[in-house]
Scaffold this motif. Sequence first.
Motif, PDB file in Angstrom:
ATOM      1  N   LEU A  80      -1.202   0.800 -10.924  1.00  0.00           N
ATOM      2  CA  LEU A  80      -0.712   1.888 -10.081  1.00  0.00           C
ATOM      3  C   LEU A  80      -1.849   2.790  -9.623  1.00  0.00           C
ATOM      4  O   LEU A  80      -2.766   3.090 -10.385  1.00  0.00           O
ATOM      5  CB  LEU A  80       0.303   2.733 -10.850  1.00  0.00           C
ATOM      6  CG  LEU A  80       1.561   2.003 -11.310  1.00  0.00           C
ATOM      7  CD1 LEU A  80       2.423   2.939 -12.134  1.00  0.00           C
ATOM      8  CD2 LEU A  80       2.339   1.477 -10.127  1.00  0.00           C
ATOM      9  N   LEU A  81      -1.766   3.221  -8.382  1.00  0.00           N
ATOM     10  CA  LEU A  81      -2.704   4.194  -7.841  1.00  0.00           C
ATOM     11  C   LEU A  81      -1.917   5.436  -7.443  1.00  0.00           C
ATOM     12  O   LEU A  81      -0.773   5.345  -7.004  1.00  0.00           O
ATOM     13  CB  LEU A  81      -3.421   3.651  -6.605  1.00  0.00           C
ATOM     14  CG  LEU A  81      -4.352   2.461  -6.810  1.00  0.00           C
ATOM     15  CD1 LEU A  81      -4.934   2.024  -5.464  1.00  0.00           C
ATOM     16  CD2 LEU A  81      -5.464   2.792  -7.779  1.00  0.00           C
ATOM     17  N   LEU A  82      -2.517   6.580  -7.580  1.00  0.00           N
ATOM     18  CA  LEU A  82      -1.917   7.825  -7.144  1.00  0.00           C
ATOM     19  C   LEU A  82      -2.945   8.536  -6.282  1.00  0.00           C
ATOM     20  O   LEU A  82      -4.061   8.798  -6.733  1.00  0.00           O
ATOM     21  CB  LEU A  82      -1.529   8.689  -8.354  1.00  0.00           C
ATOM     22  CG  LEU A  82      -0.854  10.011  -8.044  1.00  0.00           C
ATOM     23  CD1 LEU A  82       0.498   9.778  -7.369  1.00  0.00           C
ATOM     24  CD2 LEU A  82      -0.657  10.811  -9.309  1.00  0.00           C
ATOM     25  N   ASN A  83      -2.602   8.809  -5.031  1.00  0.00           N
ATOM     26  CA  ASN A  83      -3.542   9.409  -4.091  1.00  0.00           C
ATOM     27  C   ASN A  83      -4.837   8.589  -4.011  1.00  0.00           C
ATOM     28  O   ASN A  83      -5.939   9.124  -4.038  1.00  0.00           O
ATOM     29  CB  ASN A  83      -3.852  10.859  -4.469  1.00  0.00           C
ATOM     30  CG  ASN A  83      -2.605  11.711  -4.464  1.00  0.00           C
ATOM     31  OD1 ASN A  83      -1.697  11.489  -3.672  1.00  0.00           O
ATOM     32  ND2 ASN A  83      -2.541  12.677  -5.367  1.00  0.00           N
ATOM     33  N   SER A  84      -4.691   7.267  -3.955  1.00  0.00           N
ATOM     34  CA  SER A  84      -5.798   6.316  -3.845  1.00  0.00           C
ATOM     35  C   SER A  84      -6.744   6.339  -5.040  1.00  0.00           C
ATOM     36  O   SER A  84      -7.891   5.909  -4.940  1.00  0.00           O
ATOM     37  CB  SER A  84      -6.592   6.551  -2.554  1.00  0.00           C
ATOM     38  OG  SER A  84      -5.748   6.389  -1.434  1.00  0.00           O
ATOM     39  N   GLU A  85      -6.311   6.865  -6.170  1.00  0.00           N
ATOM     40  CA  GLU A  85      -7.114   6.864  -7.388  1.00  0.00           C
ATOM     41  C   GLU A  85      -6.331   6.184  -8.488  1.00  0.00           C
ATOM     42  O   GLU A  85      -5.111   6.271  -8.541  1.00  0.00           O
ATOM     43  CB  GLU A  85      -7.423   8.297  -7.847  1.00  0.00           C
ATOM     44  CG  GLU A  85      -8.359   9.073  -6.966  1.00  0.00           C
ATOM     45  CD  GLU A  85      -8.675  10.432  -7.581  1.00  0.00           C
ATOM     46  OE1 GLU A  85      -8.914  10.500  -8.800  1.00  0.00           O
ATOM     47  OE2 GLU A  85      -8.673  11.422  -6.839  1.00  0.00           O
ATOM     48  N   LYS A  86      -7.072   5.525  -9.392  1.00  0.00           N
ATOM     49  CA  LYS A  86      -6.395   4.940 -10.538  1.00  0.00           C
ATOM     50  C   LYS A  86      -5.798   6.057 -11.388  1.00  0.00           C
ATOM     51  O   LYS A  86      -6.320   7.173 -11.414  1.00  0.00           O
ATOM     52  CB  LYS A  86      -7.340   4.077 -11.367  1.00  0.00           C
ATOM     53  CG  LYS A  86      -8.349   4.864 -12.193  1.00  0.00           C
ATOM     54  CD  LYS A  86      -9.158   3.943 -13.081  1.00  0.00           C
ATOM     55  CE  LYS A  86     -10.040   4.783 -14.006  1.00  0.00           C
ATOM     56  NZ  LYS A  86     -10.631   3.993 -15.053  1.00  0.00           N
ATOM     57  N   MET A  87      -4.680   5.749 -12.011  1.00  0.00           N
ATOM     58  CA  MET A  87      -4.058   6.736 -12.889  1.00  0.00           C
ATOM     59  C   MET A  87      -4.737   6.642 -14.255  1.00  0.00           C
ATOM     60  O   MET A  87      -4.761   5.583 -14.872  1.00  0.00           O
ATOM     61  CB  MET A  87      -2.563   6.466 -13.021  1.00  0.00           C
ATOM     62  CG  MET A  87      -1.806   6.720 -11.733  1.00  0.00           C
ATOM     63  SD  MET A  87      -0.048   6.374 -11.876  1.00  0.00           S
ATOM     64  CE  MET A  87       0.470   7.719 -12.915  1.00  0.00           C
ATOM     65  N   SER A  88      -5.331   7.735 -14.706  1.00  0.00           N
ATOM     66  CA  SER A  88      -5.957   7.756 -16.026  1.00  0.00           C
ATOM     67  C   SER A  88      -6.067   9.191 -16.512  1.00  0.00           C
ATOM     68  O   SER A  88      -6.035  10.142 -15.733  1.00  0.00           O
ATOM     69  CB  SER A  88      -7.339   7.101 -15.988  1.00  0.00           C
ATOM     70  OG  SER A  88      -8.316   8.003 -15.538  1.00  0.00           O
ATOM     71  N   LYS A  89      -6.196   9.318 -17.809  1.00  0.00           N
ATOM     72  CA  LYS A  89      -6.354  10.653 -18.393  1.00  0.00           C
ATOM     73  C   LYS A  89      -7.624  11.328 -17.873  1.00  0.00           C
ATOM     74  O   LYS A  89      -7.650  12.526 -17.671  1.00  0.00           O
ATOM     75  CB  LYS A  89      -6.380  10.553 -19.915  1.00  0.00           C
ATOM     76  CG  LYS A  89      -5.029  10.229 -20.513  1.00  0.00           C
ATOM     77  CD  LYS A  89      -5.092  10.191 -22.017  1.00  0.00           C
ATOM     78  CE  LYS A  89      -5.147   8.744 -22.413  1.00  0.00           C
ATOM     79  NZ  LYS A  89      -5.141   8.522 -23.853  1.00  0.00           N
ATOM     80  N   SER A  90      -8.681  10.527 -17.636  1.00  0.00           N
ATOM     81  CA  SER A  90      -9.954  11.113 -17.207  1.00  0.00           C
ATOM     82  C   SER A  90      -9.877  11.714 -15.804  1.00  0.00           C
ATOM     83  O   SER A  90     -10.603  12.655 -15.498  1.00  0.00           O
ATOM     84  CB  SER A  90     -11.066  10.066 -17.271  1.00  0.00           C
ATOM     85  OG  SER A  90     -10.822   9.035 -16.341  1.00  0.00           O
ATOM     86  N   THR A  91      -8.990  11.188 -14.928  1.00  0.00           N
ATOM     87  CA  THR A  91      -8.865  11.755 -13.588  1.00  0.00           C
ATOM     88  C   THR A  91      -7.856  12.894 -13.546  1.00  0.00           C
ATOM     89  O   THR A  91      -7.758  13.599 -12.544  1.00  0.00           O
ATOM     90  CB  THR A  91      -8.441  10.688 -12.558  1.00  0.00           C
ATOM     91  OG1 THR A  91      -7.177  10.154 -12.946  1.00  0.00           O
ATOM     92  CG2 THR A  91      -9.465   9.586 -12.445  1.00  0.00           C
ATOM     93  N   GLY A  92      -7.080  13.050 -14.604  1.00  0.00           N
ATOM     94  CA  GLY A  92      -6.111  14.146 -14.674  1.00  0.00           C
ATOM     95  C   GLY A  92      -4.801  13.859 -13.962  1.00  0.00           C
ATOM     96  O   GLY A  92      -3.928  14.723 -13.906  1.00  0.00           O
ATOM     97  N   ASN A  93      -4.634  12.669 -13.411  1.00  0.00           N
ATOM     98  CA  ASN A  93      -3.392  12.347 -12.716  1.00  0.00           C
ATOM     99  C   ASN A  93      -2.505  11.425 -13.564  1.00  0.00           C
ATOM    100  O   ASN A  93      -1.909  10.488 -13.086  1.00  0.00           O
ATOM    101  CB  ASN A  93      -3.678  11.714 -11.351  1.00  0.00           C
ATOM    102  CG  ASN A  93      -4.413  10.392 -11.464  1.00  0.00           C
ATOM    103  OD1 ASN A  93      -4.749   9.945 -12.550  1.00  0.00           O
ATOM    104  ND2 ASN A  93      -4.671   9.777 -10.332  1.00  0.00           N
TER     105      ASN A  93
END
Length: 117
Positions: A80-93
């Motif tokens: 899954l991507l959210l706002n073209s970024e991978k979903m992960s704890k490090s990205t905050g999403n």
Amino acid sequence: MSKEVWDYIFFKTAPFPKTDISKEKLDKLKEEFEFWYPVDLRVSGKDLVPNHLSYYLYNHVAMWSEREKWPVAVRANGHLLLNSEKMSKSTGNFLTLTQAVDKFSADGKCVLTCLSF
């Protein structure tokens, strides 16, 4: 550890091997293996599907012709991507399950709502 020792641990009908390891210890290993196998679920990242997870399945099929020892399920995360970024704890999403339930409730609509936060 010889092939015969591993055979004794992994296969019910294998004879006791010639080894310095006590029968008591090998029987304990065999008991532990029988308790934990088959694996109910193996979860890993999507980047490991073409190599690690594929060979994980191939190895189980090669070792045990009967399906009773094959993994029950394999899941890959990271699709899954959210706002073209991978979903992960490090990205905050990313939300943990507990955070998602606290924020959106535990009903069936939570999954769709959580993905669009």
